[in-house]
Enzyme design. Structure first.
Site, PDB file in Angstrom:
ATOM      1  CG  LEU A  28      -1.714   0.941   1.823  1.00 56.59           C
ATOM      2  CD1 LEU A  28      -2.516   1.459   0.283  1.00 56.59           C
ATOM      3  CD2 LEU A  28      -2.500   1.730   2.751  1.00 56.59           C
ATOM      4  CG  HIS A  29       4.930   3.204   2.260  1.00 54.86           C
ATOM      5  ND1 HIS A  29       4.710   4.055   2.186  1.00 54.86           N
ATOM      6  CD2 HIS A  29       6.451   3.655   1.594  1.00 54.86           C
ATOM      7  CE1 HIS A  29       5.781   5.237   2.012  1.00 54.86           C
ATOM      8  NE2 HIS A  29       7.135   4.604   2.022  1.00 54.86           N
TER       9      HIS A  29
END
Length: 187
Positions: A28-29
């Site tokens: 996600l990052h």
């Protein structure tokens, strides 16, 4: 911040939920970084007080447009067999709000001593006197393990869910989807 998508980890006999959550969080990052988004927040609705894990659900919060753009990016590559992706849903009416933020803890006294020596030119003995071995801070907040892009070293990223609030506080989120001031809906 009127929509959400739940990403629920599927049980896996080979990987612990904490390990899978760390991998999902790292993906996600990278996705948020690639899109340069600061309008997507996250929460962990299955987190349990007193545990170090964040549970088995990562909830994405944002506008329908922001979440659609994120989900069209292929950031879940390699995780699809481990995650059940929910549908885009509207936030229920009458929800409370809270911040979900990073807690930075300097838990390595040896690293702090090296930094002190380098920055202030003092001796190793003087650094040991200023920062004794027992100076290591401990954090009881849950965490994910992520790898630093600059050094490649893994580190614990501690996450704190703030107190419940009656009204939202608008703002932006960092590259992890976290903020110490901007709230997400909590339900």
């Amino acid at each position: 911040m009127n929509h959400y998508i739940d990403l629920k980890l599927l049980p896996d006999p080979e990987f612990a939920a904490t390990q899978l959550m760390s991998a999902l969080f790292a993906k996600l990052h990278r996705g948020l970084h690639d899109l340069r988004r600061d309008d997507v927040g996250i929460s962990f609705p299955a987190v349990k007080a007193g545990t170090l894990g964040l549970g088995d659900c990562l909830r994405l919060h944002g506008t329908a447009e922001a979440l659609d753009k994120l989900m069209t990016l292929n950031w879940l590559t390699g995780m699809r067999d481990h995650v059940q992706v929910g549908t885009l849903n509207a936030v229920p009416a009458g929800t409370k709000y809270r911040t979900v933020s990073r807690v930075q803890v300097d838990s390595n006294p040896e690293r702090a001593r090296r930094r002190l020596i380098k920055r202030h030119g003092i001796s190793e003995e003087e650094a040991r006197q200023r920062i004794p071995g027992s100076a290591a801070k401990r954090c009881s907040d849950p965490y994910v393990i992520v790898r630093s892009n600059s050094t490649g070293q893994p580190f614990h990223l501690f996450i704190r869910h703030g107190p419940l609030l009656d009204a939202p506080r608008p703002g932006t989120f960092n590259g992890y989807g976290l903020s110490s001031t901007t709230t997400i809906p909590w339900f």
